[in-house]
Design a protein around this motif. Sequence first.
Motif, PDB file in Angstrom:
ATOM      1  N   PHE A   4      91.650  16.537 -18.828  1.00 41.48           N
ATOM      2  CA  PHE A   4      91.918  15.105 -18.658  1.00 41.48           C
ATOM      3  C   PHE A   4      93.223  14.715 -19.339  1.00 41.48           C
ATOM      4  O   PHE A   4      94.036  13.970 -18.772  1.00 41.48           O
ATOM      5  N   LEU A   5      93.444  15.229 -20.548  1.00 41.16           N
ATOM      6  CA  LEU A   5      94.672  14.914 -21.267  1.00 41.16           C
ATOM      7  C   LEU A   5      95.894  15.471 -20.549  1.00 41.16           C
ATOM      8  O   LEU A   5      96.936  14.814 -20.488  1.00 41.16           O
ATOM      9  N   ILE A   8      96.703  13.109 -17.746  1.00 45.85           N
ATOM     10  CA  ILE A   8      97.360  11.898 -18.244  1.00 45.85           C
ATOM     11  C   ILE A   8      98.817  12.202 -18.611  1.00 45.85           C
ATOM     12  O   ILE A   8      99.740  11.432 -18.293  1.00 45.85           O
ATOM     13  N   ALA A  12     102.131  10.458 -16.873  1.00 46.37           N
ATOM     14  CA  ALA A  12     103.026   9.669 -17.723  1.00 46.37           C
ATOM     15  C   ALA A  12     104.418  10.296 -17.793  1.00 46.37           C
ATOM     16  O   ALA A  12     105.431   9.599 -17.675  1.00 46.37           O
ATOM     17  N   LEU A  77      99.350  13.685 -27.472  1.00 43.35           N
ATOM     18  CA  LEU A  77      98.060  13.698 -26.784  1.00 43.35           C
ATOM     19  C   LEU A  77      97.387  15.067 -26.835  1.00 43.35           C
ATOM     20  O   LEU A  77      96.224  15.183 -27.250  1.00 43.35           O
TER      21      LEU A  77
END
Length: 221
Positions: A4-5, A8, A12, A77
């Motif tokens: 998931f990270l 993201i 981004a 992150l």
Amino acid sequence: MTTFLLFIIAIAAYLLGAINGAIIASKYIFKKDIRNYGSHNAGLTNFYRVFGVPGVALLLAIDVLKTVFAVLIGYWLLGMCGTADVKTGYNFYAEVGLLFAGFCAMLGHSYPVYYGLRGGKGALCAGVIALSANFFLGLVCIAAFAVVLVLTRYVSLASLIGAALFPLGLWIGGFGGALPGVVGLFCFLLIAFQHRENIVRLIHHKEPKFDFKARPKRFGE
């Protein structure tokens, strides 16, 4: 959690990378699109050849800062998934996150969703990523770029050699094992793919050389 990270980070970093300094500077300063002039590439070299020095500072500020912000997001992150070594402070996950974000930012720079997927070649972004990953290694890559450029006056060849040293340096320097080097290799392969036409011209001795002495041609002159 890690997957998931990474998702993201990819989104981004890509969106940040898609903010193209050459296109913005050419449109807002000269009211022209750099992709319609010169080599039609939205990068530093073509911008300088077409418009000259004015606007270069804005271009550099945008492309450097967007890459820095992207790699910081990746470092922070994904770094949450691991812990730093007590002695060295090295965090494997943070390092991979930094490099992965850098690669995604390069993808955004080369294929920007905001500008019809027509962007630059990513050499400047790669230099910022190398400096962010390891400052000394980044300096080596930039020094190699400068030396090759001075000796040959081929910007494309200098970019390729500088980019090639990045994954090699990660592997030889033992920065976290094989994975960081693999991500660095993808950065180089993207640079090589973006320079595919330049490579063909280099092979056939038709690649134009960079003229340090000539005054850059500015639009309208």
